[in-house]
Design an enzyme around this catalytic site. Structure first.
Site, short mmCIF file in Angstrom:
data_model
loop_
_atom_site.label_atom_id
_atom_site.label_comp_id
_atom_site.label_asym_id
_atom_site.label_seq_id
_atom_site.Cartn_x
_atom_site.Cartn_y
_atom_site.Cartn_z
CE LYS A 63 -3.84 -2.27 2.32
NZ LYS A 63 -4.59 -2.43 3.57
CG HIS A 105 0.41 -9.22 17.54
ND1 HIS A 105 1.74 -8.93 17.64
CD2 HIS A 105 0.26 -9.95 16.42
CE1 HIS A 105 2.38 -9.48 16.63
NE2 HIS A 105 1.51 -10.11 15.86
#
Length: 119
Positions: A63, A105
């Site tokens: 991206k 995470h």
């Protein structure tokens, strides 16, 4: 000068379900070194986090350069760690750039952010 910024968010349960079925996703996304490191991990949850983190980092890089996965293969990108344990990324064809990577995470998600800087 900043050349690109990318971010990717991924649900851990998607990766977990994929790993329960087969190792196909891991073999498609990870380099041989990354796959070896993942297989050395003892706990399945840690393997899920490992694969998800690298998948998200590689998607975020794609991206950041504006092409998405396709022109650039997952195998052209490798995430490792520096001497302090911080993630770092090397990408074939982008050796003249500095790549900053951050992976985080939670219980259910992994997020990765990439900043690409021209040297």
């Amino acid at each position: 000068m900043i050349k690109g910024i990318g971010i990717d968010l991924l649900e851990l349960d998607r990766i977990e379900k994929s790993l329960e079925k087969s190792n196909r996703l891991a073999k498609r996304v990870l380099t041989n070194r990354e796959l070896k490191k993942m297989n050395e991990l003892e706990h399945n949850h840690r393997k899920v986090e490992f694969l998800a983190g690298r998948f998200a980092a590689k998607e975020a890089f794609a991206k950041a350069i504006g092409t998405g996965i396709g022109k650039l293969s997952f195998k052209h990108m490798e995430v490792s760690h520096d001497q302090n344990g911080a993630p770092m990324m090397k990408v074939k064809g982008y050796e003249t750039n500095t790549i900053f990577v951050s992976i985080s995470h939670s219980k259910n998600y992994v997020v990765a952010q990439i900043v690409i800087e021209e040297k």
